[in-house]
Design a protein around this motif. Structure first.
Motif, PDB file in Angstrom:
ATOM      1  N   MET A 142      26.125  -6.054 -36.886  1.00 32.35           N
ATOM      2  CA  MET A 142      26.034  -6.967 -35.745  1.00 32.35           C
ATOM      3  C   MET A 142      26.212  -6.222 -34.423  1.00 32.35           C
ATOM      4  O   MET A 142      25.584  -6.565 -33.421  1.00 32.35           O
ATOM      5  N   GLU A 172      21.504  -8.635 -37.646  1.00 30.28           N
ATOM      6  CA  GLU A 172      22.220  -9.690 -38.345  1.00 30.28           C
ATOM      7  C   GLU A 172      22.224  -9.354 -39.834  1.00 30.28           C
ATOM      8  O   GLU A 172      21.158  -9.174 -40.439  1.00 30.28           O
ATOM      9  N   SER A 175      19.832 -10.980 -42.129  1.00 30.49           N
ATOM     10  CA  SER A 175      18.403 -10.705 -41.945  1.00 30.49           C
ATOM     11  C   SER A 175      17.924  -9.574 -42.855  1.00 30.49           C
ATOM     12  O   SER A 175      16.717  -9.372 -43.020  1.00 30.49           O
TER      13      SER A 175
END
Length: 273
Positions: free
Chosen positions: A39, A44, A47
């Motif tokens: 992050m 993310e 993802s």
């Protein structure tokens, strides 16, 4: 298989992104750390293609498991083992996530009272004792693991008939006695992980002045005002007292203010001696 070790976390994230990694095996606390690193560099964790993980070598609570699953959007499995038996692989949880199946074709489990050594029944919490059934080089009879758990009574919905044990609550030698009360670090973590305003990084310090005093330091997920920090601290203080019967001082710290630990994380500093 990419054996990347525990160093250069940012590089590991880049490797996972490049190769499309779908599975992680390791230590739960480090997987959380990797998620935070991702992050920080604008990726993310959910993802990425990681959708399954298996974690062992340290105790992690149901709430830590939930948070890890949400962070990575993956199915999190618990694996239990110890070097004296075979390393990892003594037991693991299935997709039902209702206890860990212990491989009874290789190990004979018992639960004993850690104080008396007496065998106790299923669904009763105590210390896990293991006997190897197929190990030839170094067979072991009634080895005391010091791990606190209990055996389930009944079969799992997945259809497997191997006996299940509950996730390890802690070790009998990890148990702390404060003001006559038995306390496991896992009890603290379970309360902390239920609070969405704090991160996974926390530390408990025990000191003795006139009486034993416990201070729990927890990092906030993001910067909060002094007023918000007080509210979070009061909420945790109340819930910790309900869970443990002990009054604790709670300090909410800014993100990334506690020392980072790699490998098995030490959560308790006992300064009473």
């Amino acid at each position: 298989i990419i054996p990347s070790g525990k160093s250069e976390s940012e590089r590991q994230i880049k490797l996972m992104q490049y190769y499309g990694t779908t599975f992680i095996a390791g230590i739960a606390s480090y997987a959380v750390h990797l998620g935070k690193v991702a992050m920080k560099i604008g990726i993310e964790p959910s993802s990425l293609n990681v959708r399954n993980g298996i974690f062992g070598a340290e105790t992690f609570t149901k709430e830590m498991k939930r948070r890890l699953s949400k962070m990575w959007d993956m199915d999190v499995h618990d694996i239990y083992g110890l070097t004296e038996m075979c390393g990892p692989g003594v037991s693991s949880d299935c997709d039902a996530h209702d206890g860990l199946h212990l491989w009874e074709d290789h190990f004979l489990p018992e639960i004993i009272d850690p104080n008396t050594g007496d065998v106790i029944g299923k669904e009763e919490e105590g210390e896990l004792v293991l006997t190897t059934l197929t190990k030839e080089g170094m067979p072991i009879i009634r080895y005391r693991t010091r791990d606190i758990t209990f055996l389930y009574d009944g079969e799992c919905e997945c259809g497997r008939t191997h006996v299940r044990h509950a996730p390890i609550k802690g070790r009998s030698d990890d148990m702390i006695i404060v003001k006559g009360t038995n306390l496991f670090p896992g009890q603290i973590e379970d309360v902390i992980m239920k609070n969405e305003h704090v991160s996974e990084n926390w530390l408990m310090i025990i000191e003795r002045n006139d009486m034993d005093e416990i201070t729990v330091k927890v990092e906030a997920k993001e910067k909060v005002s002094n007023e918000e920090a007080k509210k979070i601290a009061m909420d945790l203080q109340q819930k910790l007292r309900i869970a443990t019967t002990l009054r604790m001082n709670v300090e909410i710290l800014p993100p990334d203010s506690l020392p980072k630990q790699e490998g098995k994380v030490k959560r308790v500093i006992d300064r009473r001696s």
